[in-house]
Design a protein around this motif. Structure first.
Motif, PDB file in Angstrom:
ATOM      1  N   GLN A 223       0.444  -1.324  -0.033  1.00 40.09           N
ATOM      2  CA  GLN A 223      -0.326   0.003  -0.085  1.00 40.09           C
ATOM      3  C   GLN A 223       0.950   0.722  -0.282  1.00 40.09           C
ATOM      4  O   GLN A 223       2.297   1.164   0.492  1.00 40.09           O
ATOM      5  CB  GLN A 223      -1.039  -0.033   1.180  1.00 40.09           C
ATOM      6  CG  GLN A 223      -0.652  -0.800   2.116  1.00 40.09           C
ATOM      7  CD  GLN A 223       0.063   0.549   3.318  1.00 40.09           C
ATOM      8  OE1 GLN A 223       0.570   1.176   2.788  1.00 40.09           O
ATOM      9  NE2 GLN A 223       0.476   0.250   4.903  1.00 40.09           N
TER      10      GLN A 223
ATOM     11  N   ALA B 293       1.443   3.760   1.721  1.00 40.01           N
ATOM     12  CA  ALA B 293       2.390   4.256   3.316  1.00 40.01           C
ATOM     13  C   ALA B 293       3.703   3.428   3.893  1.00 40.01           C
ATOM     14  O   ALA B 293       4.373   3.548   3.886  1.00 40.01           O
ATOM     15  CB  ALA B 293       1.244   4.302   4.111  1.00 40.01           C
ATOM     16  N   THR B 294       3.632   2.304   2.645  1.00 40.44           N
ATOM     17  CA  THR B 294       4.579   1.292   3.209  1.00 40.44           C
ATOM     18  C   THR B 294       5.464   1.261   2.048  1.00 40.44           C
ATOM     19  O   THR B 294       6.106   1.093   1.965  1.00 40.44           O
ATOM     20  CB  THR B 294       4.121   0.003   4.185  1.00 40.44           C
ATOM     21  OG1 THR B 294       3.429  -0.322   2.845  1.00 40.44           O
ATOM     22  CG2 THR B 294       4.024   0.666   5.931  1.00 40.44           C
TER      23      THR B 294
ATOM     24  N   HIS C 113      -4.216   4.473   1.341  1.00 39.66           N
ATOM     25  CA  HIS C 113      -4.099   4.918   2.695  1.00 39.66           C
ATOM     26  C   HIS C 113      -3.858   6.365   2.872  1.00 39.66           C
ATOM     27  O   HIS C 113      -3.977   7.262   3.358  1.00 39.66           O
ATOM     28  CB  HIS C 113      -2.813   4.096   3.229  1.00 39.66           C
ATOM     29  CG  HIS C 113      -2.529   2.567   3.781  1.00 39.66           C
ATOM     30  ND1 HIS C 113      -3.286   2.267   3.361  1.00 39.66           N
ATOM     31  CD2 HIS C 113      -2.554   2.451   5.332  1.00 39.66           C
ATOM     32  CE1 HIS C 113      -3.269   0.721   3.508  1.00 39.66           C
ATOM     33  NE2 HIS C 113      -2.956   1.104   5.460  1.00 39.66           N
TER      34      HIS C 113
ATOM     35  N   ASP D  25       2.140  -4.456   5.128  1.00 36.99           N
ATOM     36  CA  ASP D  25       0.198  -4.584   6.186  1.00 36.99           C
ATOM     37  C   ASP D  25       0.017  -5.795   6.223  1.00 36.99           C
ATOM     38  O   ASP D  25       0.011  -6.667   6.023  1.00 36.99           O
ATOM     39  CB  ASP D  25      -0.611  -3.828   4.734  1.00 36.99           C
ATOM     40  CG  ASP D  25      -1.765  -2.770   5.972  1.00 36.99           C
ATOM     41  OD1 ASP D  25      -1.644  -1.268   5.137  1.00 36.99           O
ATOM     42  OD2 ASP D  25      -2.658  -4.031   5.975  1.00 36.99           O
ATOM     43  N   SER D  26      -0.505  -5.152   7.729  1.00 39.45           N
ATOM     44  CA  SER D  26      -0.799  -6.591   8.824  1.00 39.45           C
ATOM     45  C   SER D  26      -1.937  -7.145   8.562  1.00 39.45           C
ATOM     46  O   SER D  26      -1.689  -8.687   9.100  1.00 39.45           O
ATOM     47  CB  SER D  26      -0.302  -5.285  10.275  1.00 39.45           C
ATOM     48  OG  SER D  26      -1.660  -4.708  10.179  1.00 39.45           O
ATOM     49  N   HIS D  27      -2.473  -6.939   8.039  1.00 39.98           N
ATOM     50  CA  HIS D  27      -3.905  -6.976   7.663  1.00 39.98           C
ATOM     51  C   HIS D  27      -4.411  -7.947   6.320  1.00 39.98           C
ATOM     52  O   HIS D  27      -4.928  -7.935   6.164  1.00 39.98           O
ATOM     53  CB  HIS D  27      -4.506  -6.099   7.304  1.00 39.98           C
ATOM     54  CG  HIS D  27      -5.260  -5.395   9.025  1.00 39.98           C
ATOM     55  ND1 HIS D  27      -4.726  -4.316   9.459  1.00 39.98           N
ATOM     56  CD2 HIS D  27      -5.542  -6.267  10.493  1.00 39.98           C
ATOM     57  CE1 HIS D  27      -4.980  -4.404  10.337  1.00 39.98           C
ATOM     58  NE2 HIS D  27      -5.976  -5.617  11.294  1.00 39.98           N
TER      59      HIS D  27
ATOM     60  N   ILE E  21      -7.070   5.017  10.020  1.00 38.47           N
ATOM     61  CA  ILE E  21      -5.704   5.445   9.869  1.00 38.47           C
ATOM     62  C   ILE E  21      -5.272   7.649  10.282  1.00 38.47           C
ATOM     63  O   ILE E  21      -4.653   7.575  10.405  1.00 38.47           O
ATOM     64  CB  ILE E  21      -5.115   5.054   8.576  1.00 38.47           C
ATOM     65  CG1 ILE E  21      -3.274   4.958   9.035  1.00 38.47           C
ATOM     66  CG2 ILE E  21      -4.312   5.902   7.688  1.00 38.47           C
ATOM     67  CD1 ILE E  21      -1.917   4.973   8.177  1.00 38.47           C
TER      68      ILE E  21
ATOM     69  N   ARG F  18      -8.765  -1.449  14.852  1.00 42.18           N
ATOM     70  CA  ARG F  18      -7.676  -1.605  16.273  1.00 42.18           C
ATOM     71  C   ARG F  18      -8.500  -0.066  16.515  1.00 42.18           C
ATOM     72  O   ARG F  18      -8.460   0.278  16.214  1.00 42.18           O
ATOM     73  CB  ARG F  18      -5.866  -1.114  15.754  1.00 42.18           C
ATOM     74  CG  ARG F  18      -5.745  -1.992  14.809  1.00 42.18           C
ATOM     75  CD  ARG F  18      -4.449  -1.259  14.700  1.00 42.18           C
ATOM     76  NE  ARG F  18      -3.491  -3.065  14.382  1.00 42.18           N
ATOM     77  CZ  ARG F  18      -2.796  -2.999  12.668  1.00 42.18           C
ATOM     78  NH1 ARG F  18      -2.384  -2.560  11.935  1.00 42.18           N
ATOM     79  NH2 ARG F  18      -2.684  -4.676  12.966  1.00 42.18           N
TER      80      ARG F  18
ATOM     81  N   ARG G 246      -4.327   6.591  17.629  1.00 36.81           N
ATOM     82  CA  ARG G 246      -4.310   6.123  16.652  1.00 36.81           C
ATOM     83  C   ARG G 246      -5.692   7.052  15.124  1.00 36.81           C
ATOM     84  O   ARG G 246      -5.777   7.142  14.626  1.00 36.81           O
ATOM     85  CB  ARG G 246      -5.163   5.238  16.597  1.00 36.81           C
ATOM     86  CG  ARG G 246      -4.859   3.891  15.224  1.00 36.81           C
ATOM     87  CD  ARG G 246      -5.126   2.689  15.023  1.00 36.81           C
ATOM     88  NE  ARG G 246      -4.996   1.695  13.784  1.00 36.81           N
ATOM     89  CZ  ARG G 246      -4.598   1.696  12.727  1.00 36.81           C
ATOM     90  NH1 ARG G 246      -3.160   1.554  12.855  1.00 36.81           N
ATOM     91  NH2 ARG G 246      -4.869   1.187  11.520  1.00 36.81           N
TER      92      ARG G 246
ATOM     93  N   ARG H 270       6.279   9.827   5.346  1.00 35.70           N
ATOM     94  CA  ARG H 270       6.134   8.174   5.257  1.00 35.70           C
ATOM     95  C   ARG H 270       7.337   7.918   3.899  1.00 35.70           C
ATOM     96  O   ARG H 270       8.386   7.230   4.746  1.00 35.70           O
ATOM     97  CB  ARG H 270       5.379   6.927   4.587  1.00 35.70           C
ATOM     98  CG  ARG H 270       3.989   6.794   5.705  1.00 35.70           C
ATOM     99  CD  ARG H 270       4.542   5.973   6.808  1.00 35.70           C
ATOM    100  NE  ARG H 270       4.406   5.760   7.965  1.00 35.70           N
ATOM    101  CZ  ARG H 270       3.107   4.597   8.229  1.00 35.70           C
ATOM    102  NH1 ARG H 270       3.323   3.362   6.932  1.00 35.70           N
ATOM    103  NH2 ARG H 270       2.338   4.336   9.050  1.00 35.70           N
TER     104      ARG H 270
ATOM    105  N   SER I 184       0.891  -2.914  13.717  1.00 38.43           N
ATOM    106  CA  SER I 184       1.021  -2.218  12.193  1.00 38.43           C
ATOM    107  C   SER I 184       2.603  -3.251  11.791  1.00 38.43           C
ATOM    108  O   SER I 184       3.508  -3.548  12.460  1.00 38.43           O
ATOM    109  CB  SER I 184       0.556  -1.207  11.705  1.00 38.43           C
ATOM    110  OG  SER I 184       2.120  -0.347  11.644  1.00 38.43           O
ATOM    111  N   SER I 185       2.372  -3.085  10.100  1.00 34.98           N
ATOM    112  CA  SER I 185       4.387  -3.693   9.818  1.00 34.98           C
ATOM    113  C   SER I 185       4.364  -2.267   9.305  1.00 34.98           C
ATOM    114  O   SER I 185       5.737  -3.220   8.799  1.00 34.98           O
ATOM    115  CB  SER I 185       3.324  -4.569   8.482  1.00 34.98           C
ATOM    116  OG  SER I 185       3.276  -3.046   7.598  1.00 34.98           O
ATOM    117  N   ARG I 186       4.330  -1.240   9.739  1.00 33.17           N
ATOM    118  CA  ARG I 186       5.348  -0.077   9.614  1.00 33.17           C
ATOM    119  C   ARG I 186       6.606  -0.366   9.982  1.00 33.17           C
ATOM    120  O   ARG I 186       6.854  -0.377  10.780  1.00 33.17           O
ATOM    121  CB  ARG I 186       4.361   0.611  10.067  1.00 33.17           C
ATOM    122  CG  ARG I 186       4.422   1.375  11.478  1.00 33.17           C
ATOM    123  CD  ARG I 186       3.414   2.021  12.048  1.00 33.17           C
ATOM    124  NE  ARG I 186       2.578   2.151  11.845  1.00 33.17           N
ATOM    125  CZ  ARG I 186       1.092   3.030  12.269  1.00 33.17           C
ATOM    126  NH1 ARG I 186       1.576   3.516  13.304  1.00 33.17           N
ATOM    127  NH2 ARG I 186      -0.227   2.021  12.370  1.00 33.17           N
TER     128      ARG I 186
END
Ligand code: MIC
Ligand code: SF4
Length: 653
Positions: A35, A37-38, A65, A119-121, A361, A379, A384, A506, A546-548
């Motif tokens: 995505q 943002a990462t 995002h 992304d963690s999801h 987010i 979350r 957040r 980011r 998150s995976s960020r």
């Protein structure tokens, strides 16, 4: 011995290691997603690897995002990602096409395949019976280049569903129940596999709600079998050819078994400020609410929003409530429009947002001070939402919609009893007829250039894109100061907050680092820079969420050399190692008390100890205490740490 679904997929993709729980295994990756943002970091890293073209079966870059373009930054990132995608053979899902996980489920996910996403999801794809795992951007970059993805062989947990959900009780309530039982660290090192008669009653988007929020358990992934329900979904997406049946063997062995009778569940909410702080709505009581947000990758499918529309039809949102709705994808949005349901949402006073992550987010819709917000998201970490003292409750779309009309938290079943819902909905349940065929139009997905044309394609790099920080090989000893000591369950939102103000940075690590840990201690960035080398001390489940990668890159930029805590969340631990920060665990958790913020620390012979896989002894220079630490690193991880991170290692130092 029979195999679980997880083991079957792993076996078919195993490139190194033994399938023994806890041991490191390498997996061949079929699909990747990023995505925005990462994604910029992942693609900068991919470029640095010097690979000419992605080597996966399908890689997709989504923009979902950072879509609030209040300056040039996010738009610059979108252009950069689009140009990289075009050149390197990656499909590009344009802003407006939807949230990565929803679109990937609809259009690209395939049973039995492996998917990693920055992304963690990403485990949302488990709803289709694929092994879908969230990872750091660098791991995704390596997989795009054809490299293996490494995880510890998970334990496989069986969640056996029986019965059928009662009216107004939903898939969201199923995963909230799992979180209530197992907690936010209950899934670490595990894959949750759902089986039992009850699964037949759940559609693919409902299954995906459950696998999506398995991320909140800390699980490596979550999976459903692939069955006739899966076939029906893929057929409706005009992708029946992507269907393969997949199920666990009858005599498959699981490390744990949990049973849930769907008919025993009631509507629930995760109360502030943790997804596992779950209570029945009836138990929480009818608290007054200020805001309702419906959407996110957890609950924004066509079924979810048709249900919401049916509840809102002909009603008006309560005076004290601000309701916003973000459809999960363009497909969902357009089908809502064509069915007339969109008109019901608008008519009731909902603020319709573009189909992106948005409020989930903190990209807009921050609640009022101290406001109570009901969200269908996954979350509810403190702050957040963008409002530090907001109280966020995570609920199902049904509970959210009914409460938006009532102006207070309401059990949708009680609303039925009180005739607060439209007459046609009273009875037992809301009957949502899903279409035989979804509306298929992939015109917002751009196909990459062919290999020949790609050779001359130019990458667009706006001024917001800055190179990522360089890491250095590990030194013989580390002398450092404890620049921060924190408690249990520190999230990546604490370490590297998101939200509309910070997310545009980011792609600029020096700038974003100024916000590192400010949710916990505003003085951290300044102090960390001044102390040169720093150590962070934490409690259990450090880095959940998150995976960020930014939650590793920003501390790295600020001089953090190691994180010492009681236990780590999986993706964050990997991100630390990938970027050359050493994650170490206190052998005796009681030693947590023997280090304080500002203590001077000495890690003698650290390089040698990591190289040889030995335990590390921390000398607290301030107090004289000695503390035993363990790394539990695989051979590969040791090499990365010594080289100063994965990129250094792949480039040969
Ligand atoms: C999230 O839900 O926290 C995010 C934003 O999707 C993150 C990724 C990110 O920080 O960019 C995630 O879950 O990995
Ligand atoms: Fe987007 Fe929220 Fe899903 Fe993360 S959890 S991918 S921010 S919708």
């Amino acid at each position: 011995m029979g195999l679980t679904i997880t083991e079957k997929i792993i076996k078919a993709h195993l490139v190194s290691g033994d399938m023994v729980a806890g041991a490191e295994i390498g997996l061949k990756i079929d699909q990747t997603l990023t995505q925005d943002a990462t994604g910029t970091m992942a693609y900068l890293q991919f470029e640095a690897m010097g690979v000419e073209r992605v080597r996966t079966e399908r890689s997709v870059a989504y923009i979902d995002h950072n879509t609030l373009q209040s300056g040039f930054e996010n738009a610059d990132d979108h252009r950069y990602i689009q140009s990289v995608a075009n050149k390197y053979g990656i499909w590009f899902s344009r802003p407006g096409n939807g949230i990565c996980h929803q679109v990937h489920l609809e259009r690209f996910g395939k049973t039995g395949k492996t998917l990693i996403g920055s992304d963690s999801h990403t485990p949302t794809g488990g709803g289709l019976g694929m092994l879908a795992i969230g990872a750091g951007g660098l791991d995704v970059a390596v997989a795009m280049g054809g490299g293996a993805y490494y995880i510890n062989m998970p334990q496989v947990v069986n969640i056996k569903l029986s019965g059928r959900l009662s009216p107004f009780v939903t898939a969201k309530d199923v995963i909230l129940e799992v979180l209530r039982r197992l907690s936010v660290k209950g899934g670490v090192g595990k894959v949750m596999e759902y089986t039992g008669e009850g699964i037949k009653t759940l559609s693919v988007p409902e299954r995906a709600t459950i696998t999506n929020m398995g991320a909140e358990l800390g699980a490596t992934s979550s999976l459903f079998p692939s069955d006739e329900v899966t076939r029906g979904f893929l057929r409706a997406q005009n992708r029946e050819a992507d269907y393969t049946p997949l199920d666990a063997d009858e005599n498959a062995v699981y490390s744990e078994v949990h049973e849930i009778d769907l008919s025993s569940l009631t509507p629930m909410a995760a109360c502030p400020h943790s997804p596992d702080n779950v209570k029945a709505i009836a138990e929480i009581g009818s608290i007054k609410i200020d805001q309702v947000c419906i959407g996110s990758c957890t609950n924004s499918s066509l079924k979810d929003l048709l249900t919401v529309a049916a509840i809102l039809k002909g009603k008006t949102v309560a005076d004290n409530v601000d309701l916003s709705i973000a459809p999960g994808s363009k497909q969902v949005y357009q089908m809502l429009a064509e069915s007339g349901a969109l008109s019901d949402l608008i008519g009731a006073g909902a603020r319709i947002l573009e189909c992106v992550c948005g409020p989930c987010i903190g990209m807009g819709q921050s609640p009022n001070s101290g406001g109570v917000s009901l969200r269908t998201f996954n979350r509810n970490f403190e702050g957040r939402s963008g409002t530090k003292d907001a109280q966020v409750y995570l609920v199902s779309p049904e509970t959210a919609a009914v409460s938006a009309i009532a102006g207070k938290l309401t059990d949708p079943r009680a609303a039925v009893a009180n005739a607060a819902l439209p007459a046609e909905l009273s009875g037992d349940t809301i009957k949502i007829e899903l279409p035989e065929n979804f509306l298929i139009n992939d015109n917002m997905v751009i196909q990459p250039l062919d290999e020949t044309s790609a050779k001359t394609a130019v990458i667009q790099r706006g001024p917001n894109i800055k190179p990522f920080p360089k890491t250095v090989p590990l030194s013989e000893n580390i002398e450092a100061v404890v620049t921060l000591k924190v408690g249990d369950n520190i999230t990546t939102d604490h370490i590297m907050p998101a939200g509309a103000k910070i997310l545009p940075l980011r792609s600029n690590i020096p700038a974003i680092s100024e916000f590192c840990f400010t949710a916990v201690d505003e003085t951290f960035p300044e102090r960390a820079k001044n102390s040169g080398a720093g150590i962070i001390v934490g409690g259990n489940n450090y880095g959940q969420g998150s995976s960020r990668e930014h939650a590793a890159l920003a501390p790295l930029y600020l001089g953090v050399k190691a994180v010492i805590c009681k236990s780590f969340a999986r993706i964050h631990r990997q991100n630390l190692i990938n970027n050359g920060i050493i994650p170490l665990i206190l052998k005796d958790h009681a030693d947590y008390e023997k280090v304080s913020q500002n203590d001077k620390i000495f890690l003698g012979d650290i390089k040698k100890k990591i190289e040889n896989g030995e335990d590390v002894v921390l000398k607290n220079v301030t107090t004289g205490a000695e503390i035993a630490l363990v790394g539990g690193f695989s051979g590969r991880e040791r090499e990365m740490l010594v080289a100063g991170g994965l990129l250094n290692l792949t480039r040969g130092g």
